[in-house]
Write an enzyme that holds these catalytic residues in place. Structure first.
Site, PDB file in Angstrom:
ATOM      1  CG  ASP A  48     -42.512 -17.073  27.077  1.00 41.78           C
ATOM      2  OD1 ASP A  48     -42.933 -17.004  28.250  1.00 41.78           O
ATOM      3  OD2 ASP A  48     -41.302 -17.219  26.809  1.00 41.78           O
ATOM      4  CB  CYS A  67     -29.932 -31.859  25.482  1.00 45.94           C
ATOM      5  SG  CYS A  67     -30.452 -33.571  25.620  1.00 45.94           S
ATOM      6  N   GLY A 102     -41.369 -22.004  36.898  1.00 45.98           N
ATOM      7  CA  GLY A 102     -41.534 -23.416  36.559  1.00 45.98           C
ATOM      8  C   GLY A 102     -42.691 -23.718  35.630  1.00 45.98           C
ATOM      9  CB  ALA A 103     -45.688 -21.793  34.636  1.00 47.36           C
ATOM     10  CB  THR A 136     -44.756 -18.357  37.873  1.00 48.08           C
ATOM     11  OG1 THR A 136     -44.070 -18.135  36.648  1.00 48.08           O
ATOM     12  CG2 THR A 136     -45.414 -19.727  37.846  1.00 48.08           C
ATOM     13  CB  CYS A 151     -28.408 -26.702  29.534  1.00 47.16           C
ATOM     14  SG  CYS A 151     -29.558 -26.379  30.873  1.00 47.16           S
ATOM     15  CG  HIS A 152     -25.640 -29.522  26.790  1.00 46.57           C
ATOM     16  ND1 HIS A 152     -24.320 -29.674  27.159  1.00 46.57           N
ATOM     17  CD2 HIS A 152     -26.368 -30.147  27.741  1.00 46.57           C
ATOM     18  CE1 HIS A 152     -24.252 -30.388  28.278  1.00 46.57           C
ATOM     19  NE2 HIS A 152     -25.488 -30.682  28.665  1.00 46.57           N
TER      20      HIS A 152
HETATM   21  C1  HEC Z   1     -30.177 -27.745  33.185  1.00 46.02           C
HETATM   22  C2  HEC Z   1     -29.096 -27.683  32.260  1.00 46.02           C
HETATM   23  C3  HEC Z   1     -28.730 -28.961  31.522  1.00 46.02           C
HETATM   24  C4  HEC Z   1     -29.554 -29.767  30.764  1.00 46.02           C
HETATM   25  C5  HEC Z   1     -31.024 -29.579  30.475  1.00 46.02           C
HETATM   26  C6  HEC Z   1     -28.709 -30.810  30.257  1.00 46.02           C
HETATM   27  N1  HEC Z   1     -27.416 -30.653  30.695  1.00 46.02           N
HETATM   28 FE1  HEC Z   1     -25.857 -31.872  30.283  1.00 46.02          FE
HETATM   29  N2  HEC Z   1     -24.656 -30.700  31.460  1.00 46.02           N
HETATM   30  C7  HEC Z   1     -25.050 -29.580  32.129  1.00 46.02           C
HETATM   31  C8  HEC Z   1     -23.932 -29.049  32.864  1.00 46.02           C
HETATM   32  C9  HEC Z   1     -23.935 -27.779  33.712  1.00 46.02           C
HETATM   33  C10 HEC Z   1     -22.845 -29.902  32.615  1.00 46.02           C
HETATM   34  C11 HEC Z   1     -21.430 -29.759  33.144  1.00 46.02           C
HETATM   35  C12 HEC Z   1     -21.291 -30.352  34.531  1.00 46.02           C
HETATM   36  C13 HEC Z   1     -19.838 -30.252  34.955  1.00 46.02           C
HETATM   37  O1  HEC Z   1     -19.427 -29.164  35.365  1.00 46.02           O
HETATM   38  O2  HEC Z   1     -19.126 -31.242  34.829  1.00 46.02           O
HETATM   39  C14 HEC Z   1     -23.345 -30.933  31.726  1.00 46.02           C
HETATM   40  C15 HEC Z   1     -22.563 -31.969  31.239  1.00 46.02           C
HETATM   41  C16 HEC Z   1     -22.995 -32.927  30.340  1.00 46.02           C
HETATM   42  C17 HEC Z   1     -22.162 -33.953  29.769  1.00 46.02           C
HETATM   43  C18 HEC Z   1     -20.680 -34.131  30.059  1.00 46.02           C
HETATM   44  C19 HEC Z   1     -19.905 -33.291  29.101  1.00 46.02           C
HETATM   45  C20 HEC Z   1     -18.453 -33.165  29.486  1.00 46.02           C
HETATM   46  O3  HEC Z   1     -17.641 -32.969  28.575  1.00 46.02           O
HETATM   47  O4  HEC Z   1     -18.137 -33.182  30.682  1.00 46.02           O
HETATM   48  C21 HEC Z   1     -22.949 -34.676  28.915  1.00 46.02           C
HETATM   49  C22 HEC Z   1     -22.523 -35.856  28.065  1.00 46.02           C
HETATM   50  C23 HEC Z   1     -24.272 -34.110  28.972  1.00 46.02           C
HETATM   51  N3  HEC Z   1     -24.260 -33.050  29.841  1.00 46.02           N
HETATM   52  C24 HEC Z   1     -25.345 -34.555  28.240  1.00 46.02           C
HETATM   53  C25 HEC Z   1     -26.622 -34.023  28.307  1.00 46.02           C
HETATM   54  C26 HEC Z   1     -27.734 -34.537  27.569  1.00 46.02           C
HETATM   55  C27 HEC Z   1     -27.663 -35.702  26.590  1.00 46.02           C
HETATM   56  C28 HEC Z   1     -28.809 -33.783  27.904  1.00 46.02           C
HETATM   57  C29 HEC Z   1     -30.248 -33.966  27.452  1.00 46.02           C
HETATM   58  C30 HEC Z   1     -30.777 -35.291  27.649  1.00 46.02           C
HETATM   59  C31 HEC Z   1     -28.342 -32.785  28.847  1.00 46.02           C
HETATM   60  N4  HEC Z   1     -27.014 -32.966  29.056  1.00 46.02           N
HETATM   61  C32 HEC Z   1     -29.157 -31.817  29.414  1.00 46.02           C
HETATM   62  C33 HEC Z   1     -26.300 -29.003  32.130  1.00 46.02           C
HETATM   63  C34 HEC Z   1     -27.403 -29.532  31.480  1.00 46.02           C
END
Ligand code: HEC
Length: 680
Positions: free
Chosen positions: A312, A608, A188-189, A247, A611-612
């Site tokens: 890092d 975002c 988490g650090a 950590t 992950c995305h």
């Molecule tokens: C820790 C990981 C993580 C982070 C950081 C994250 N997301 Fe997600 N997001 C996910 C996951 C996993 C799903 C799918 C969940 C599911 O199975 O429906 C998701 C789904 C979504 C969806 C729905 C997409 C769909 O087609 O179902 C949107 C919109 C979204 N995220 C936007 C964002 C935005 C904007 C941010 C930043 C502000 C963000 N996410 C940050 C993990 C993350």
């Protein structure tokens, strides 16, 4: 009785293997050899099994015995196997017990960690593994619980919160068991101003036995022990306000004879030494291996890989214990390849530095001083005065947490190596602000081709003779964790979808299986009903979003199969082909708005991207926005992003975003998705 004796037998088996006497190893009861009860199998953490039914000749007949499809959630985790039952921990620490020979599900335990994690969910790790002891299964959760389950039923035996509820500490690593105790660290650090610690609990009751902090806290509050006052002398400025980091989120090993625990510690928090410690001091015990008395948790010695760490350069990679003949004498050593590009051999009785050799391209140092073990740094590597430095290895490391392995009988180490460089600079960054957690800008080096190229390989390394035995190139920049066996095989998955068995002696690929989706998780092997099995999980998760470009094939969160794959000689099961990527979603209503897009970009980068990934090429950790219709609707977007409609599925809630920020984020996402559509 057999159950009570098993841990003892395992401890003895580890010692017998260290001692290098094949007779001692051969006299072990079969059931101890046939199990894989902990993350690295035995407390020496070698990811080695003596099983040899599957060997260099018979491996040609290895085939799929069964597979199980898993729901969405991170599948990059190491299973364990005891007495014919396989246990996995995937997604947010959902534990499954499965009949290892048939693939029949016995029970599932879901700790509800995604919902319990709150803001900690934003770090996205899931679980890398679990542990077994006397009929119990131990697992950590993202919200910081350590849970003991009844191995037969999956019912909770005890559960303790090992961190503060909202302190940014999160658990992703596998607990380790030794001498009736269960040991756990945390991470988490990189996202919160915290300092690391490890805690030992009574494995039977969950009672806390001791805790060791890995970096010192605020001197005004007094230090926990002498080790902390010693460490505090190596810090500058008001370091405690930044947390410090260090950590222990992944690696531990245990020597029963020396009654010593070895801990690998992480990078500094924040990364930038000038910010963290006013640019002074070694900052103990960052990026170190620390030896502790296993009974009391008291400091014994440490070795620091990167004094005053600023890149890092984690040292929380696997620690392997073995006995090796060095300069004609058998020595009890530990072997570790931390992120910084070297493989180290350390005397584990004394902490004395023995050797360090580069395993990838290294630019931050000209070498390690052979007497002191201290790196001879290039001054420009600290990116002084706003300069930019081309850093090799990258912050992902020449070796990351995907396990290396050691064959303790042959004394050979196997390491999954990533060779890549990044540019590093703190120019233009407000060094006083916590808003930019790492306090550096870093991105892949632009001219990697001209400096020797980026790539990955599997390296067989002789740590005693300090020579490479062989090197096998692997596709993409990421390659999978390792298993080495008494059958003379090294198993490794690839980001191209292949799961490969190499001859340990010469690196010849002898067998492979196409999983159709990246295989990066660490494989294990075990015995059930008198037969040898090999299990590995397929599919991507964790921070694969960051690494989409580093995978050798595109991966889609919605369509990638996440599977448990179990192989045995003569296995005949077949896999359904993975579904194609979900289609790109057209956005006819899109209108460019460069100003909003510009405001959205940093929000996206910070919250975002990890992950995305980028629309059009997310790495399978979360949905690809170019393939999602949610960003097309302001209401749906708000429901998911600000109101947390998908928290239970692993999508964190970002309740702090204003209407304007939400709008800018959505505009940014639609703009890049639009670009991705046009490139397709
Ligand atoms: C820790 C990981 C993580 C982070 C950081 C994250 N997301 Fe997600 N997001 C996910 C996951 C996993 C799903 C799918 C969940 C599911 O199975 O429906 C998701 C789904 C979504 C969806 C729905 C997409 C769909 O087609 O179902 C949107 C919109 C979204 N995220 C936007 C964002 C935005 C904007 C941010 C930043 C502000 C963000 N996410 C940050 C993990 C993350």
């Amino acid at each position: 009785m057999k159950q009570l004796l098993a841990p003892l037998v395992l401890a003895v088996s580890a010692l017998a293997l260290h001692s290098g006497h094949p007779a001692a190893a051969g006299s072990l009861p079969r059931d101890a050899d046939g199990d894989w009860p902990g993350y690295g199998r035995t407390p020496d953490e070698n990811h080695f099994s003596p099983l040899a039914e599957v060997d260099t000749r018979s491996v040609a007949r290895l085939g799929l015995a069964w597979s199980m499809d898993l729901p969405p959630g991170n599948p990059m985790s190491a299973p364990i196997a005891v007495g014919g039952t396989l246990y996995t921990s995937t997604g947010y620490s959902v534990v499954r017990a499965i009949d290892a020979a048939t693939g029949r599900l016995k029970w599932t335990f879901d700790p509800g960690a995604a919902v319990a994690a709150g803001e900690k969910l934003r770090m996205n790790w899931g679980s890398r593994g679990l542990a077994w002891w006397r009929g119990r299964i131990y697992v950590g959760t993202a919200d910081g619980r350590l849970i003991a389950l009844d191995a037969a039923t999956g019912r909770v035996a005890w559960s303790v919160l090992t961190v503060g509820k909202d302190d940014g500490r999160t658990i992703s690593g596998a607990p380790r068991i030794y001498d009736g105790k269960v040991l756990i660290g945390h991470g988490g650090a990189d996202t919160s101003p915290i300092r690391g610690y490890v805690t030992a609990y009574d494995a039977l009751t969950g009672r806390q036995l001791w805790r060791f902090h890995t970096v010192p806290g605020n001197p005004a509050e007094g230090f926990e022990d002498e080790a902390m006052s010693m460490a505090a002398a190596t810090w500058g400025g008001e370091w405690w306000k930044h947390g410090g980091g260090g950590t222990a989120w992944n690696s531990f090993a245990y020597d029963a004879e020396l009654k010593t625990i070895y801990i690998g510690t992480g990078n500094g928090s924040p990364w930038n030494h000038r910010v963290r410690s006013a640019g002074t001091g070694d900052n103990l015990f960052l990026c170190s291996v620390i030896a502790l008395d296993a009974e009391t948790g008291k400091y014994k010695w440490h070795y620091q890989f990167n004094p005053g760490e600023s890149w890092d350069y984690n040292a929380a990679m696997d620690i392997h214990l073995a006995t090796m003949t060095i300069a004609g004498k058998p020595r009890k050593v530990l072997v570790e390849a931390p992120k910084n590009g070297f493989v180290y051999v350390i005397d584990r009785e004394t902490g004395q530095f023995i050797s360090a050799d580069p395993i990838a391209r290294v630019t931050w140092t000209t070498g390690i001083d052979p007497t002191t073990g201290r790196p001879i740094e290039r001054p420009e590597a600290r990116y002084p005065d706003g300069t930019q430095f081309e850093l090799w290895p990258s912050p992902n490391g020449a070796h990351t947490w995907l396990p290396s392995a050691v064959d303790p009988t042959a004394g050979i180490a196997y390491i999954p190596v990533m060779n890549a460089g990044y540019t590093f600079s703190d120019r233009g960054i407000d060094l006083r602000s916590w808003r930019h957690p790492s306090h550096v800008e870093w991105s892949p080096a632009v001219d990697v081709a001209s400096v020797g190229g980026t790539g990955s390989y599997l390296l067989a390394w002789d740590p005693a003779r300090r020579v490479a035995i062989w090197k096998a190139p692997t596709p993409g920049l990421w390659n999978g964790g390792l298993l080495v066996t008494g059958g003379g095989l090294v198993f490794q998955g690839q980001s191209s979808g292949k799961f490969v068995a190499y001859a340990a002696a010469d690196g010849k690929p002898l067998w492979s299986f196409d999983a159709g989706v990246p295989v990066l998780a660490p494989p294990i092997t075990f015995e059930a009903n008198g037969k040898q099995y090999v299990t590995v999980l397929s599919g991507t998760g964790t921070t694969a979003g960051l690494a989409a470009a580093a995978l050798a094939m595109p991966v889609d969160y919605r369509t990638q199969p996440r599977r448990i794959l179990t192989f045995t000689l003569g296995g005949k099961a077949r896999l359904r082909r993975p579904a194609p990527l979900s289609p790109l979603v057209a956005d006819p209503g899109y209108a460019p708005d460069p100003a909003a897009m510009e405001r959205g970009a940093p929000l996206y980068g910070k919250r975002c991207y990890s992950c995305h990934g980028l629309p059009g090429q997310s790495g399978g950790t979360a949905p690809d926005f170019a393939r999602s219709s949610i960003p097309l609707s302001a209401e749906a977007f708000e429901e998911v992003v600000r109101n947390g409609a998908l928290v239970a599925q692993g999508m964190p809630r970002f309740g702090e975003l204003s209407d304007a920020e939400l709008g800018a984020l959505r505009q940014f996402i639609r703009a890049i998705s639009h670009d991705a559509q046009r490139q397709d």
